[in-house]
Design a protein around this motif. Structure first.
Motif, PDB file in Angstrom:
ATOM      1  N   UNK A 107       0.846  -1.189   0.000  1.00 41.00           N
ATOM      2  CA  UNK A 107       0.000   0.000   0.000  1.00 41.00           C
ATOM      3  C   UNK A 107       0.882   1.239   0.000  1.00 41.00           C
ATOM      4  N   UNK A 108       0.297   2.378  -0.278  1.00 39.35           N
ATOM      5  CA  UNK A 108       1.057   3.623  -0.263  1.00 39.35           C
ATOM      6  C   UNK A 108       1.677   3.855   1.110  1.00 39.35           C
ATOM      7  N   UNK A 109       0.923   3.572   2.170  1.00 39.31           N
ATOM      8  CA  UNK A 109       1.459   3.753   3.523  1.00 39.31           C
ATOM      9  C   UNK A 109       2.640   2.821   3.778  1.00 39.31           C
ATOM     10  N   UNK A 110       2.557   1.578   3.283  1.00 40.70           N
ATOM     11  CA  UNK A 110       3.671   0.631   3.465  1.00 40.70           C
ATOM     12  C   UNK A 110       4.908   1.096   2.697  1.00 40.70           C
ATOM     13  N   UNK A 111       4.697   1.634   1.498  1.00 35.35           N
ATOM     14  CA  UNK A 111       5.814   2.135   0.708  1.00 35.35           C
ATOM     15  C   UNK A 111       6.453   3.335   1.409  1.00 35.35           C
ATOM     16  N   UNK A 112       5.624   4.234   1.932  1.00 39.51           N
ATOM     17  CA  UNK A 112       6.155   5.397   2.649  1.00 39.51           C
ATOM     18  C   UNK A 112       6.933   4.963   3.886  1.00 39.51           C
ATOM     19  N   UNK A 113       6.408   3.987   4.615  1.00 41.98           N
ATOM     20  CA  UNK A 113       7.082   3.486   5.821  1.00 41.98           C
ATOM     21  C   UNK A 113       8.434   2.874   5.463  1.00 41.98           C
ATOM     22  N   UNK A 114       8.468   2.051   4.415  1.00 42.24           N
ATOM     23  CA  UNK A 114       9.716   1.422   3.989  1.00 42.24           C
ATOM     24  C   UNK A 114      10.706   2.470   3.502  1.00 42.24           C
ATOM     25  N   UNK A 115      10.190   3.473   2.789  1.00 48.25           N
ATOM     26  CA  UNK A 115      11.035   4.553   2.304  1.00 48.25           C
ATOM     27  C   UNK A 115      11.681   5.299   3.473  1.00 48.25           C
ATOM     28  N   UNK A 116      10.889   5.541   4.510  1.00 46.30           N
ATOM     29  CA  UNK A 116      11.417   6.224   5.699  1.00 46.30           C
ATOM     30  C   UNK A 116      12.490   5.370   6.381  1.00 46.30           C
ATOM     31  N   UNK A 117      12.265   4.058   6.438  1.00 46.13           N
ATOM     32  CA  UNK A 117      13.271   3.149   7.017  1.00 46.13           C
ATOM     33  C   UNK A 117      14.571   3.221   6.223  1.00 46.13           C
ATOM     34  N   UNK A 118      14.465   3.175   4.891  1.00 48.23           N
ATOM     35  CA  UNK A 118      15.661   3.243   4.049  1.00 48.23           C
ATOM     36  C   UNK A 118      16.375   4.576   4.211  1.00 48.23           C
ATOM     37  N   UNK A 119      15.593   5.657   4.305  1.00 44.19           N
ATOM     38  CA  UNK A 119      16.176   6.984   4.492  1.00 44.19           C
ATOM     39  C   UNK A 119      16.950   7.030   5.805  1.00 44.19           C
ATOM     40  N   UNK A 120      16.359   6.492   6.872  1.00 46.00           N
ATOM     41  CA  UNK A 120      17.030   6.485   8.173  1.00 46.00           C
ATOM     42  C   UNK A 120      18.293   5.630   8.143  1.00 46.00           C
ATOM     43  N   UNK A 121      18.224   4.491   7.460  1.00 49.04           N
ATOM     44  CA  UNK A 121      19.415   3.639   7.342  1.00 49.04           C
ATOM     45  C   UNK A 121      20.514   4.360   6.571  1.00 49.04           C
ATOM     46  N   UNK A 122      20.144   5.064   5.519  1.00 45.87           N
ATOM     47  CA  UNK A 122      21.120   5.806   4.724  1.00 45.87           C
ATOM     48  C   UNK A 122      21.751   6.928   5.553  1.00 45.87           C
ATOM     49  N   UNK A 123      20.934   7.611   6.338  1.00 47.15           N
ATOM     50  CA  UNK A 123      21.467   8.693   7.176  1.00 47.15           C
ATOM     51  C   UNK A 123      22.396   8.138   8.246  1.00 47.15           C
ATOM     52  N   UNK A 124      22.048   7.005   8.839  1.00 48.00           N
ATOM     53  CA  UNK A 124      22.921   6.367   9.827  1.00 48.00           C
ATOM     54  C   UNK A 124      24.247   5.950   9.195  1.00 48.00           C
ATOM     55  N   UNK A 125      24.163   5.369   8.008  1.00 53.69           N
ATOM     56  CA  UNK A 125      25.375   4.942   7.313  1.00 53.69           C
ATOM     57  C   UNK A 125      26.246   6.145   6.960  1.00 53.69           C
ATOM     58  N   UNK A 126      25.617   7.235   6.530  1.00 60.71           N
ATOM     59  CA  UNK A 126      26.360   8.440   6.191  1.00 60.71           C
ATOM     60  C   UNK A 126      27.066   9.007   7.419  1.00 60.71           C
ATOM     61  N   UNK A 127      26.392   8.988   8.565  1.00 62.66           N
ATOM     62  CA  UNK A 127      27.013   9.489   9.791  1.00 62.66           C
ATOM     63  C   UNK A 127      28.201   8.612  10.195  1.00 62.66           C
ATOM     64  N   UNK A 128      28.044   7.295  10.095  1.00 63.35           N
ATOM     65  CA  UNK A 128      29.152   6.381  10.412  1.00 63.35           C
ATOM     66  C   UNK A 128      30.325   6.600   9.465  1.00 63.35           C
ATOM     67  N   UNK A 129      30.026   6.817   8.204  1.00 67.07           N
ATOM     68  CA  UNK A 129      31.074   7.070   7.225  1.00 67.07           C
ATOM     69  C   UNK A 129      31.802   8.371   7.532  1.00 67.07           C
ATOM     70  N   UNK A 130      31.046   9.415   7.892  1.00 67.66           N
ATOM     71  CA  UNK A 130      31.651  10.694   8.226  1.00 67.66           C
ATOM     72  C   UNK A 130      32.580  10.530   9.434  1.00 67.66           C
ATOM     73  N   UNK A 131      32.135   9.804  10.462  1.00 69.46           N
ATOM     74  CA  UNK A 131      32.965   9.573  11.654  1.00 69.46           C
ATOM     75  C   UNK A 131      34.218   8.779  11.291  1.00 69.46           C
ATOM     76  N   UNK A 132      34.084   7.797  10.411  1.00 69.61           N
ATOM     77  CA  UNK A 132      35.243   7.005   9.997  1.00 69.61           C
ATOM     78  C   UNK A 132      36.247   7.885   9.255  1.00 69.61           C
ATOM     79  N   UNK A 133      35.758   8.790   8.402  1.00 69.88           N
ATOM     80  CA  UNK A 133      36.647   9.710   7.694  1.00 69.88           C
ATOM     81  C   UNK A 133      37.383  10.610   8.682  1.00 69.88           C
ATOM     82  N   UNK A 134      36.666  11.076   9.680  1.00 71.31           N
ATOM     83  CA  UNK A 134      37.301  11.930  10.704  1.00 71.31           C
ATOM     84  C   UNK A 134      38.387  11.146  11.441  1.00 71.31           C
TER      85      UNK A 134
END
Length: 130
Positions: free
Chosen positions: A91-118
């Motif tokens: 459903x549209x709500x399920x797609x939005x929920x999954x999209x939000x999960x992926x967005x959060x995972x991407x942001x977490x990964x980006x933060x970990x990558x930034x810390x590793x670069x530092x």
């Protein structure tokens, strides 16, 4: 090297340079949709579509082929029927929920990558001081 030079009559060259094979499988087209007990794939060496049993069949049992693992809307659009084995689409709500999960995972990964670069920058600084 030109990929078109190596192409056979039944090859289609995509924009990425990969080959796709265009073919008709008249006998395979007559197999009904059902439980996934066959795999089908194009054999480019023999120029044939091969169907291989993945589970035992009993004498007289109908041979069926699971056309696609897509959801109901895609199956209806491509094959003009629906079967009880086909899952409903998200459903549209399920797609939005999954999209939000992926967005959060991407942001977490980006933060970990930034810390590793530092950390690498700090280590490089320490090495240069030696």
């Amino acid at each position: 090297e030109n990929p078109a030079a190596a192409a056979d009559d039944d090859d289609i060259i995509t924009a990425s340079g990969f080959f796709k094979h265009s073919f008709l499988a008249p006998l395979a087209d007559m197999i009904n949709f059902g439980p996934p007990c066959l795999t089908g794939s194009y054999n480019p060496d023999e120029h044939v579509f091969e169907l291989i049993a993945t589970c035992p069949f009993q004498a007289g049992q109908e041979v069926t082929f699971y056309y696609s693992s897509e959801c109901a809307d895609v199956i209806i659009a491509n094959y003009a029927f629906l079967h009880p084995l086909v899952p409903p689409c998200a459903t549209l709500d399920e797609v939005k929920e999954k999209s939000e999960e992926w967005k959060n995972q991407a942001m977490d990964a980006e933060e970990k990558l930034w810390k590793a670069h530092r950390q690498v920058d700090v280590l490089i600084g320490e090495v240069l001081e030696l």
